[in-house]
Design an enzyme around this catalytic site. Structure first.
Site, PDB file in Angstrom:
ATOM      1  CB  SER A  44      33.083  47.076  36.637  1.00  0.00           C
ATOM      2  OG  SER A  44      31.816  47.454  37.066  1.00  0.00           O
ATOM      3  N   GLY A  45      32.682  45.916  39.794  1.00  0.00           N
ATOM      4  CA  GLY A  45      32.007  44.935  40.636  1.00  0.00           C
ATOM      5  C   GLY A  45      32.924  44.262  41.648  1.00  0.00           C
ATOM      6  N   GLY A  47      34.291  45.493  44.242  1.00  0.00           N
ATOM      7  CA  GLY A  47      34.021  45.917  45.615  1.00  0.00           C
ATOM      8  C   GLY A  47      34.772  47.178  46.020  1.00  0.00           C
ATOM      9  CB  THR A  49      32.166  51.848  44.954  1.00  0.00           C
ATOM     10  OG1 THR A  49      32.696  52.124  43.664  1.00  0.00           O
ATOM     11  CG2 THR A  49      31.325  53.021  45.416  1.00  0.00           C
ATOM     12  CD  GLU A 171      43.055  58.115  39.124  1.00  0.00           C
ATOM     13  OE1 GLU A 171      43.122  57.146  38.353  1.00  0.00           O
ATOM     14  OE2 GLU A 171      44.045  58.728  39.526  1.00  0.00           O
TER      15      GLU A 171
HETATM   16  P1  ADP Z   1      26.937  58.599  39.006  1.00  0.00           P
HETATM   17  O1  ADP Z   1      25.585  59.229  38.899  1.00  0.00           O
HETATM   18  O2  ADP Z   1      27.849  58.880  37.847  1.00  0.00           O
HETATM   19  O3  ADP Z   1      26.935  57.163  39.442  1.00  0.00           O
HETATM   20  P2  ADP Z   1      27.542  59.316  41.705  1.00  0.00           P
HETATM   21  O4  ADP Z   1      28.118  60.548  42.294  1.00  0.00           O
HETATM   22  O5  ADP Z   1      26.156  58.958  42.097  1.00  0.00           O
HETATM   23  O6  ADP Z   1      27.666  59.449  40.138  1.00  0.00           O
HETATM   24  O7  ADP Z   1      28.459  58.097  42.077  1.00  0.00           O
HETATM   25  C1  ADP Z   1      29.603  57.720  41.355  1.00  0.00           C
HETATM   26  C2  ADP Z   1      30.221  56.567  42.083  1.00  0.00           C
HETATM   27  O8  ADP Z   1      30.829  57.047  43.269  1.00  0.00           O
HETATM   28  C3  ADP Z   1      29.211  55.530  42.493  1.00  0.00           C
HETATM   29  O9  ADP Z   1      29.796  54.251  42.351  1.00  0.00           O
HETATM   30  C4  ADP Z   1      28.930  55.863  43.928  1.00  0.00           C
HETATM   31  O10 ADP Z   1      28.587  54.737  44.683  1.00  0.00           O
HETATM   32  C5  ADP Z   1      30.252  56.416  44.371  1.00  0.00           C
HETATM   33  N1  ADP Z   1      30.104  57.411  45.436  1.00  0.00           N
HETATM   34  C6  ADP Z   1      29.335  58.513  45.457  1.00  0.00           C
HETATM   35  N2  ADP Z   1      29.458  59.164  46.612  1.00  0.00           N
HETATM   36  C7  ADP Z   1      30.338  58.464  47.355  1.00  0.00           C
HETATM   37  C8  ADP Z   1      30.898  58.609  48.627  1.00  0.00           C
HETATM   38  N3  ADP Z   1      30.586  59.622  49.426  1.00  0.00           N
HETATM   39  N4  ADP Z   1      31.781  57.691  49.047  1.00  0.00           N
HETATM   40  C9  ADP Z   1      32.117  56.663  48.273  1.00  0.00           C
HETATM   41  N5  ADP Z   1      31.632  56.465  47.056  1.00  0.00           N
HETATM   42  C10 ADP Z   1      30.754  57.332  46.603  1.00  0.00           C
HETATM   43  P1  ADP Z   2      33.359  48.417  42.135  1.00  0.00           P
HETATM   44  O1  ADP Z   2      33.436  49.788  42.735  1.00  0.00           O
HETATM   45  O2  ADP Z   2      34.656  47.664  42.232  1.00  0.00           O
HETATM   46  O3  ADP Z   2      32.828  48.424  40.744  1.00  0.00           O
HETATM   47  P2  ADP Z   2      31.124  47.994  43.928  1.00  0.00           P
HETATM   48  O4  ADP Z   2      31.604  48.103  45.324  1.00  0.00           O
HETATM   49  O5  ADP Z   2      30.418  49.157  43.341  1.00  0.00           O
HETATM   50  O6  ADP Z   2      32.349  47.538  42.996  1.00  0.00           O
HETATM   51  O7  ADP Z   2      30.165  46.760  43.804  1.00  0.00           O
HETATM   52  C1  ADP Z   2      30.485  45.463  44.287  1.00  0.00           C
HETATM   53  C2  ADP Z   2      29.247  44.573  44.180  1.00  0.00           C
HETATM   54  O8  ADP Z   2      28.242  45.059  45.068  1.00  0.00           O
HETATM   55  C3  ADP Z   2      28.632  44.550  42.801  1.00  0.00           C
HETATM   56  O9  ADP Z   2      28.180  43.253  42.555  1.00  0.00           O
HETATM   57  C4  ADP Z   2      27.467  45.506  42.927  1.00  0.00           C
HETATM   58  O10 ADP Z   2      26.441  45.158  42.056  1.00  0.00           O
HETATM   59  C5  ADP Z   2      27.038  45.320  44.352  1.00  0.00           C
HETATM   60  N1  ADP Z   2      26.448  46.545  44.944  1.00  0.00           N
HETATM   61  C6  ADP Z   2      27.014  47.761  44.969  1.00  0.00           C
HETATM   62  N2  ADP Z   2      26.221  48.647  45.605  1.00  0.00           N
HETATM   63  C7  ADP Z   2      25.126  47.939  46.003  1.00  0.00           C
HETATM   64  C8  ADP Z   2      23.924  48.289  46.722  1.00  0.00           C
HETATM   65  N3  ADP Z   2      23.707  49.539  47.172  1.00  0.00           N
HETATM   66  N4  ADP Z   2      23.012  47.317  46.938  1.00  0.00           N
HETATM   67  C9  ADP Z   2      23.222  46.054  46.503  1.00  0.00           C
HETATM   68  N5  ADP Z   2      24.316  45.661  45.826  1.00  0.00           N
HETATM   69  C10 ADP Z   2      25.252  46.594  45.563  1.00  0.00           C
END
Ligand code: ADP
Ligand code: ADP
Length: 234
Positions: A44-45, A47, A49, A171
């Site tokens: 987690s974290g 990068g 997403t 997933e």
């Molecule tokens: P939750 O409320 O469980 O976080 P979300 O649908 O808001 O559910 O998001 C789940 C994860 O999927 C989050 O990490 C979010 O950033 C990511 N996510 C949501 N929509 C998209 C998208 N269109 N493309 C990529 N990542 C997404």
């Molecule tokens: P993963 O999906 O592998 O858990 P994320 O891409 O969600 O990783 O997050 C990578 C880093 O970016 C984390 O340190 C998270 O806290 C930070 N981060 C994610 N979304 C945002 C945002 N919208 N604004 C600022 N920091 C973010």
């Protein structure tokens, strides 16, 4: 051309007016072929997403280059990016109405043949045939008419109707029983013969089946390869 290429991509979120930045992707490179399953793994974290969101061009990169089908994503019209990249939205709270309405939510003009094909690819043909009103069956609150695995595959079918070149799937959050797990695995294999599938993988079966695994850690790609290679390395 590969479906997706990252070349030394750097990205940081900006916070507030002072533009304080946290480096989230720090020189990420990998390439995803036009067909096949790529599993992205990492803590987690790491990068993962954010990487998905750059493939959807939610943000411009700070350095390096993202390419879709060989073209710089930032030179493509946003509509083209949206058409090429399908994110599998798995928000069951949004599941209201009939199965057909759910499937065509983003593609209201999809014809019956396209719907049938997507349903077949998602392994839902016999499931839907057994329902009292078929595609016109009401899903009930949060999709309660279907099992968790079936709902997830319905989300895949919905994205398939977009006919994306690249399907992105996270997933996270789904515990499947062994039958659903096997069905899901088959669906991913089938879909990946038609487009590039990139899955943020939480299932070992997806990792084992993957044609390529991208291991991310702290904003970098730590390794890429198939399961066997990575097992031998560690
Ligand atoms: P939750 O409320 O469980 O976080 P979300 O649908 O808001 O559910 O998001 C789940 C994860 O999927 C989050 O990490 C979010 O950033 C990511 N996510 C949501 N929509 C998209 C998208 N269109 N493309 C990529 N990542 C997404
Ligand atoms: P993963 O999906 O592998 O858990 P994320 O891409 O969600 O990783 O997050 C990578 C880093 O970016 C984390 O340190 C998270 O806290 C930070 N981060 C994610 N979304 C945002 C945002 N919208 N604004 C600022 N920091 C973010």
């Amino acid at each position: 051309w590969p479906a997706v290429e990252f070349h030394d991509v750097r990205f940081a979120y900006r916070r507030g007016k002072r533009e304080e930045r946290t480096q989230v992707l720090d020189g990420v490179s990998f390439s995803v072929p036009t067909r096949g399953l790529t599993a992205v793994v990492g803590p987690s974290g790491a990068g993962k997403t954010t990487m998905f969101q750059l493939i959807e061009r939610f943000y411009p990169v700070d350095g390096g280059l993202v390419r879709l089908g060989g073209r710089d994503i930032e030179a493509l019209p946003l509509d083209t990016v949206r058409a090429l990249v399908g994110y599998v939205q798995q928000d069951s709270a949004a599941m209201r109405g009939t199965i057909r309405e759910n499937l065509t939510y983003a593609n209201p003009h999809a014809g019956d043949a396209a719907i049938r094909e997507a349903v077949e690819m998602a392994g839902l043909t016999s499931v839907i045939a057994q329902l009292p009103r078929g595609l016109d069956t009401e899903l009930g609150d949060q999709g309660s008419g279907l099992s968790g695995g079936q709902r997830q595959r319905l989300c895949i079918a919905r994205t398939l109707l977009q006919q994306p070149a690249v399907m992105l799937l996270d997933e996270a959050t789904s515990n499947l029983d062994s039958d659903s797990e096997r069905d899901f695995r088959e669906v991913l294999r089938r879909v990946s013969r038609h487009c590039a599938v990139i899955a943020i993988a939480h299932r070992i079966s997806t990792v084992i089946d993957a044609d390529q695994i991208v291991v991310m850690e702290a904003g970098r790609v730590r390794a890429t390869g198939v399961h066997q290679d990575l097992m031998e390395r560690d």
